[in-house]
Design a protein around this motif. Sequence first.
Motif, mmCIF file in Angstrom:
data_model
loop_
_atom_site.group_PDB
_atom_site.id
_atom_site.type_symbol
_atom_site.label_atom_id
_atom_site.label_comp_id
_atom_site.label_asym_id
_atom_site.label_seq_id
_atom_site.Cartn_x
_atom_site.Cartn_y
_atom_site.Cartn_z
ATOM 1 N N PHE A 1 -8.628 -21.361 4.136
ATOM 2 C CA PHE A 1 -9.251 -20.055 3.900
ATOM 3 C C PHE A 1 -8.374 -18.930 4.426
ATOM 4 N N GLN A 2 -7.775 -19.112 5.596
ATOM 5 C CA GLN A 2 -6.900 -18.087 6.153
ATOM 6 C C GLN A 2 -5.687 -17.873 5.255
ATOM 7 N N PHE A 3 -5.136 -18.948 4.725
ATOM 8 C CA PHE A 3 -3.991 -18.828 3.825
ATOM 9 C C PHE A 3 -4.373 -18.049 2.567
ATOM 10 N N LEU A 4 -5.544 -18.344 1.991
ATOM 11 C CA LEU A 4 -5.964 -17.652 0.778
ATOM 12 C C LEU A 4 -6.190 -16.164 1.033
ATOM 13 N N VAL A 5 -6.812 -15.826 2.163
ATOM 14 C CA VAL A 5 -7.064 -14.422 2.475
ATOM 15 C C VAL A 5 -5.750 -13.664 2.666
ATOM 16 N N ILE A 6 -4.817 -14.263 3.374
ATOM 17 C CA ILE A 6 -3.541 -13.592 3.630
ATOM 18 C C ILE A 6 -2.763 -13.409 2.327
ATOM 19 N N VAL A 7 -2.749 -14.442 1.479
ATOM 20 C CA VAL A 7 -2.038 -14.332 0.204
ATOM 21 C C VAL A 7 -2.674 -13.261 -0.668
ATOM 22 N N TYR A 8 -4.010 -13.234 -0.722
ATOM 23 C CA TYR A 8 -4.692 -12.220 -1.521
ATOM 24 C C TYR A 8 -4.373 -10.822 -1.001
ATOM 25 N N ALA A 9 -4.379 -10.663 0.317
ATOM 26 C CA ALA A 9 -4.073 -9.353 0.900
ATOM 27 C C ALA A 9 -2.639 -8.926 0.571
ATOM 28 N N CYS A 10 -1.707 -9.876 0.626
ATOM 29 C CA CYS A 10 -0.317 -9.533 0.312
ATOM 30 C C CYS A 10 -0.175 -9.100 -1.145
ATOM 31 N N PHE A 11 -0.858 -9.788 -2.055
ATOM 32 C CA PHE A 11 -0.804 -9.383 -3.458
ATOM 33 C C PHE A 11 -1.464 -8.022 -3.653
ATOM 34 N N TYR A 12 -2.554 -7.788 -2.932
ATOM 35 C CA TYR A 12 -3.251 -6.516 -3.089
ATOM 36 C C TYR A 12 -2.419 -5.352 -2.546
ATOM 37 N N VAL A 13 -1.594 -5.631 -1.545
ATOM 38 C CA VAL A 13 -0.712 -4.582 -1.016
ATOM 39 C C VAL A 13 0.221 -4.067 -2.102
ATOM 40 N N THR A 14 0.706 -4.966 -2.951
ATOM 41 C CA THR A 14 1.588 -4.534 -4.043
ATOM 42 C C THR A 14 0.858 -3.606 -5.006
ATOM 43 N N GLU A 15 -0.442 -3.827 -5.194
ATOM 44 C CA GLU A 15 -1.217 -2.930 -6.041
ATOM 45 C C GLU A 15 -1.481 -1.605 -5.330
ATOM 46 N N VAL A 16 -1.753 -1.667 -4.029
ATOM 47 C CA VAL A 16 -2.029 -0.440 -3.267
ATOM 48 C C VAL A 16 -0.834 0.496 -3.276
ATOM 49 N N TRP A 17 0.358 -0.045 -3.139
ATOM 50 C CA TRP A 17 1.559 0.788 -3.073
ATOM 51 C C TRP A 17 2.164 1.049 -4.445
ATOM 52 N N GLY A 18 1.473 0.643 -5.500
ATOM 53 C CA GLY A 18 1.886 1.021 -6.842
ATOM 54 C C GLY A 18 2.981 0.184 -7.451
ATOM 55 N N PHE A 19 3.344 -0.948 -6.837
ATOM 56 C CA PHE A 19 4.351 -1.803 -7.453
ATOM 57 C C PHE A 19 3.825 -2.458 -8.728
ATOM 58 N N PHE A 20 2.521 -2.791 -8.710
ATOM 59 C CA PHE A 20 1.858 -3.360 -9.879
ATOM 60 C C PHE A 20 0.497 -2.703 -10.028
ATOM 61 N N ASP A 21 -0.007 -2.722 -11.249
ATOM 62 C CA ASP A 21 -1.305 -2.097 -11.505
ATOM 63 C C ASP A 21 -2.458 -3.003 -11.123
ATOM 64 N N THR A 22 -2.292 -4.293 -11.324
ATOM 65 C CA THR A 22 -3.368 -5.247 -11.042
ATOM 66 C C THR A 22 -2.799 -6.457 -10.308
ATOM 67 N N LEU A 23 -3.708 -7.233 -9.740
ATOM 68 C CA LEU A 23 -3.291 -8.468 -9.074
ATOM 69 C C LEU A 23 -2.714 -9.458 -10.074
ATOM 70 N N GLY A 24 -3.267 -9.438 -11.297
ATOM 71 C CA GLY A 24 -2.753 -10.346 -12.322
ATOM 72 C C GLY A 24 -1.297 -10.074 -12.653
ATOM 73 N N GLN A 25 -0.928 -8.798 -12.735
ATOM 74 C CA GLN A 25 0.465 -8.462 -12.988
ATOM 75 C C GLN A 25 1.365 -8.904 -11.842
ATOM 76 N N ALA A 26 0.906 -8.728 -10.612
ATOM 77 C CA ALA A 26 1.701 -9.173 -9.463
ATOM 78 C C ALA A 26 1.878 -10.680 -9.472
#
Length: 810
Positions: free
Chosen positions: A497-522
């Motif tokens: 569970f900790q691994f999944l949360v951290i991975v999800y947060a890392c992918f979401y960071v790319t969306e927050v900073w505008g590198f990708f529009d959605t998690l799917g694109q990342a």
Amino acid sequence: MNRCTTWLLLLLTVSLSLYSPGHALSETAPASAQVPAAAPAPPVYPGVAEVIPQLSKLTEAASQAEAKIASLSETASFEGQLKTIRERQEELTRRLTELGDPAGWSVDRLLEIRQRLSERRSNQKKLLDAISARLADVEALRQEWQGKKEFWKGWEASLKDPALKVPRDAFRKQRSLVEGILEKAASVSAPLVTLQREVTALQEKSLEEFNRIEATLNALRGEVFKKTSHSFANLEYYRQFNAELWAALKSGAAGIQGIDREFFKEQWWVLLLQVMMVFALSGFIRHYRKQSGATAEWKFLLEHSWATGVFVAVLSFSFLYTRLPSLGRFVLWVLAVYSAAVLISGLLRNPRKIFMVYLLASLTLFSLALQIISLPHPIYRLYLALLALLGIPVLLILAANNVRAHRGKTDGFTMALRLGAVILLVSFIAQVGGYSTLSSRLIESSIKSVFLGLFAAMALRLGRGGIDFLLGQEILNRYRFFRRHGGEVAVRLKRVFQFLVIVYACFYVTEVWGFFDTLGQAWDALMSLGVTVGETNVTFEMVFWALLVLYLSIEVSWLTRALLDAEVFQHTGYDRGVRDAIKKLLHYSLIFVGFLLAVTLAGVDLQAFAFIAGALGIGIGFGLQNIVNNFVSGLILLFERPIKAGDMVVIDNEWGTVRKIGMRSTIVETLDQSEIIVPNSQLISEKVTNWTLSTKVARIVVPVGVAYGSDVPLVLRILLETGTGHPEALPDPAPSPIFVGFGDSSLDFELRVWINDISKRLRIRSEIVQEIDRRFREAGVEIPFPQRDLHLRSVDGKATLRVSREEEKG
């Protein structure tokens, strides 16, 4: 002459046929093309006697077709959906017109509008697919009855014999039925085609607006590090503060979509669900607060039941709103953000951290309110500049106070505050210089990143608490598996569970900073990364699935072995060695299968293992022979089982218990709780004493020495009575005292006693020796000290003279 002319014409015809283009093509065409397609077999028409019965069947089929056409002609549902889609499309178009040029919007607003356009396009596609499916059904029905028309027409034409009494009225009735069905089918198709065209027109308009928003987003991504506005030192910036700007500000404030009666009439049930969720969840938490108090991870939820209820209700059912006005959206954001701030504050103990949480929450909502009222871009730039200018000293003061509170030590929170001050400083300089996109991105993305980290921490606490709560239920503790391995299961689940949360947060960071529009694109971008090795393209996706399969094989192996050990082996008569052998072989098999699947998913050809096997053979010959020897020896130990886990062995004069037989070595625990790591090859090639290979029965030998002159029969009787009197001494073979011989200082005896468990030998030996000592003292049997005789062969004369003088004086 005529005959010659005839032969010449025949020869010319054959030559032309041989060298004609068609003939040349037939020679080069494939074999399948050379065989002419078989003509369809002509239909076989019934006789006159079948006309009336077939007409009866046709009448029944026409009745069914009319009923089907009636169901297919129902377009009210399509028209209602089209009306709703058109209204929402017009509403969204009006809002886009009011908001003005998308180039002046924020990234959040662009993403929001694009999401709404995507939903509209999805709804339009569903409606268009439904209409197209209806049209396909109508067309299939039309073709079916067109075929019936051709069949009956051909049937009537086949009955040309004047001698036949053809019922022409039946054919006329048939034509009337068929033509009626075809006309009705055509009448149904017309409105469906009209609906199809209207939906297609809406799709084209939605696509145009979607492409405009997408182009603006792409432009913003490329303009992050570009100067997009006038600097504050440029007079053009201040000329923007004119009457048109204030008119736009008033228009934006007046254009806020309020919550009207129509909204409550359509969406009241969603609001009711949320209210019910708030009261139900908060009541449940308060009622079971004491019972759940043992779960420390959930303490912050239990202390804030109302905030938990509001937060969960907003997140759970807000997506059900289909037409949410801007004011309603802002209310939901207020509830979600402040309830989240309350819950996050429950995780914190530092008052400065709690202050920062509420400060960031308030700034987020205030910025959202400015976006809802469509604050003109020049004013919004001024707001961001003032925010950065005022935020820098606030963060530095908080950092200084935090350092003083920790007695001069700098912790992570202090570093985060200083980093925030640096980001605000860079944002202020960028805004002053005209890099407005970069400035707003820095502030907005930094705030979102902070909340993302806090939400991730909260999710980890919730997940860990949920796992502990679930595994702590009484119904699970009824099973031996959970009683024995519940702690290990919890650790493994928490790790995943900790691994999944951290991975999800890392992918979401790319969306927050505008590198990708959605998690799917990342995710797609990450999965497509790869390198080319030889002729094989190894992508991250292949490596990911390979690692996942390997991990799952390891986890399945552990779970299977744990279930066998806890739930299956207890009902069998297998000893520990057999159980360990089964578990080891099962583990190796599952890991091997997982490895093969992993390398297959990674794109490695299994035939390449022949080369790997050859290289491995060379490696074994040069330097891996000891490792392979120990591995093979471990397999021999598992199959032949000369020793097994739990055996009492003696290795190099060291007593110990076998604890684990591994791939390379065996672990033996000595009597003083130290562990000896023995290579498996040593256990196969060298002598090992195994006291429990076939049985745990063992003999204890107690040596005893008594003084010369002791009563030998009495000593033997005492020894025999002591041995037979011990409760754990076996009666068969019976204890036996033996007179061994004459020692240097004593008469030597031995008491030999058999016991049923070698692991008890030290305790039993100690008890027997104590009893012998007590009986000897009672019987007056003496246990002598070692005796030595000293013989003086020569003495120094001076020493003898001194001794004589001392005697005379005395």
